[in-house]
Scaffold this active site. Structure first.
Site, PDB file in Angstrom:
ATOM      1  CB  SER A   1      -0.905   0.019   1.237  1.00 55.07           C
ATOM      2  OG  SER A   1      -1.809  -1.058   1.218  1.00 55.07           O
TER       3      SER A   1
HETATM    4  N1  SAH Z   1      -1.205  -4.839   3.952  1.00 54.03           N
HETATM    5  C1  SAH Z   1      -0.483  -5.107   2.730  1.00 54.03           C
HETATM    6  C2  SAH Z   1      -1.315  -4.729   1.514  1.00 54.03           C
HETATM    7  C3  SAH Z   1      -1.205  -5.806   0.463  1.00 54.03           C
HETATM    8  S1  SAH Z   1      -2.367  -5.691  -0.868  1.00 54.03           S
HETATM    9  C4  SAH Z   1       0.867  -4.416   2.724  1.00 54.03           C
HETATM   10  O1  SAH Z   1       1.169  -3.650   3.645  1.00 54.03           O
HETATM   11  O2  SAH Z   1       1.670  -4.662   1.819  1.00 54.03           O
HETATM   12  C5  SAH Z   1      -3.718  -6.669  -0.263  1.00 54.03           C
HETATM   13  C6  SAH Z   1      -3.420  -8.101   0.064  1.00 54.03           C
HETATM   14  O3  SAH Z   1      -4.655  -8.705   0.450  1.00 54.03           O
HETATM   15  C7  SAH Z   1      -2.881  -8.942  -1.086  1.00 54.03           C
HETATM   16  O4  SAH Z   1      -1.678  -9.543  -0.700  1.00 54.03           O
HETATM   17  C8  SAH Z   1      -3.981  -9.985  -1.320  1.00 54.03           C
HETATM   18  O5  SAH Z   1      -3.496 -11.249  -1.715  1.00 54.03           O
HETATM   19  C9  SAH Z   1      -4.647 -10.053   0.040  1.00 54.03           C
HETATM   20  N2  SAH Z   1      -6.029 -10.549   0.051  1.00 54.03           N
HETATM   21  C10 SAH Z   1      -7.016 -10.321  -0.854  1.00 54.03           C
HETATM   22  N3  SAH Z   1      -8.152 -10.945  -0.487  1.00 54.03           N
HETATM   23  C11 SAH Z   1      -7.874 -11.604   0.682  1.00 54.03           C
HETATM   24  C12 SAH Z   1      -8.624 -12.458   1.549  1.00 54.03           C
HETATM   25  N4  SAH Z   1      -9.899 -12.790   1.303  1.00 54.03           N
HETATM   26  N5  SAH Z   1      -8.007 -12.941   2.652  1.00 54.03           N
HETATM   27  C13 SAH Z   1      -6.710 -12.645   2.928  1.00 54.03           C
HETATM   28  N6  SAH Z   1      -5.947 -11.865   2.132  1.00 54.03           N
HETATM   29  C14 SAH Z   1      -6.512 -11.345   1.028  1.00 54.03           C
END
Ligand code: SAH
Length: 218
Positions: A67
């Site tokens: 993010s």
């Molecule tokens: N908090 C992260 C943001 C990553 S982007 C950071 O600081 O880098 C969002 C993430 O959510 C992705 O890795 C994606 O695979 C995950 N995601 C999407 N749907 C999800 C679900 N149902 N359960 C768990 N993770 C999920």
């Protein structure tokens, strides 16, 4: 040079990023301090070393993203962490957001649905520094009923609706920060669970996240 070196140059760029976040309206000094303490370039491929402290999202593996720092600061500020809060994060991704929460003293339970991203947490460079950060492979829509209830829930992917099981896993007085899809973007919402179990909702700015998907992906 190893990727895991935090040089004066990195520290200087990070300080500038923190100043920018302050200019953009982030006021919680605890959030800014935590982000100033964490080398964001450790969470990215070394190819991003030069730009890791720009206020931008970047690609990580599996078509996912780390993010934007402003988004991390914004969501963290809305969580209003209290000492020793138990926090559930949906979407571990790069582990950066989870590390910010752990640095602030929360006990963090983070879930990732992409197996490859989850596997990376096993060699997380700060594993020993943050014993208060715990990793889970699973579907975030289900939450972690055996570890709940939680003081706070943070969803870091675009939710099509407020996941009901995550509301159930909030303590009375608990809060959830969740970007819910409205057209092309997501509206940041904060749900507060009242003592009688009912919820109130506040709406904040619009953001853009990768989608919150259903099920696990091996
Ligand atoms: N908090 C992260 C943001 C990553 S982007 C950071 O600081 O880098 C969002 C993430 O959510 C992705 O890795 C994606 O695979 C995950 N995601 C999407 N749907 C999800 C679900 N149902 N359960 C768990 N993770 C999920």
């Amino acid at each position: 040079m190893s990727k895991f070196e935090d040089t004066y140059r990195h520290k200087g760029l990070r300080k500038k990023l923190i100043d920018l976040l302050r200019e953009k309206g982030i006021t919680d000094e605890r959030v800014l301090q935590a982000m100033n303490a964490i080398p964001r370039h450790f969470f990215l491929d070394s190819a991003f070393d030069e730009i890791a402290y720009e206020d931008r999202a970047f690609p990580i593996q599996e078509g996912q993203t780390i993010s934007q720092p402003y988004t991390v600061a914004y969501q963290t500020q809305l969580l209003q962490l209290a000492p020793y809060n138990k926090v559930l994060e949906i979407g571990t991704g790069s582990i950066y957001q989870a590390t910010v929460l752990a640095e602030m003293g929360a006990t963090v339970y983070t879930i990732e649905r992409q197996k490859k991203l989850f596997e990376q947490s096993k060699k997380f460079v700060f594993r020993d520094k943050y014993p208060n950060l715990k990793f889970f492979y699973g579907d975030g829509y289900e939450g972690l009923p055996t570890f709940g209830p939680f003081d706070k829930v943070i969803i870091t992917a675009a939710a099509p609706f407020i996941p009901p099981k995550l509301v159930e896993q909030l303590k009375p007085g608990g809060k959830m920060v969740v970007p819910v899809t409205e057209g092309e973007l997501q509206r940041m919402l904060r749900i507060t669970k009242m003592a009688d179990g009912t919820c109130t909702q506040e709406a904040f700015d619009n953001f853009s996240f990768v989608p919150m998907l259903t099920g696990k992906n091996d």
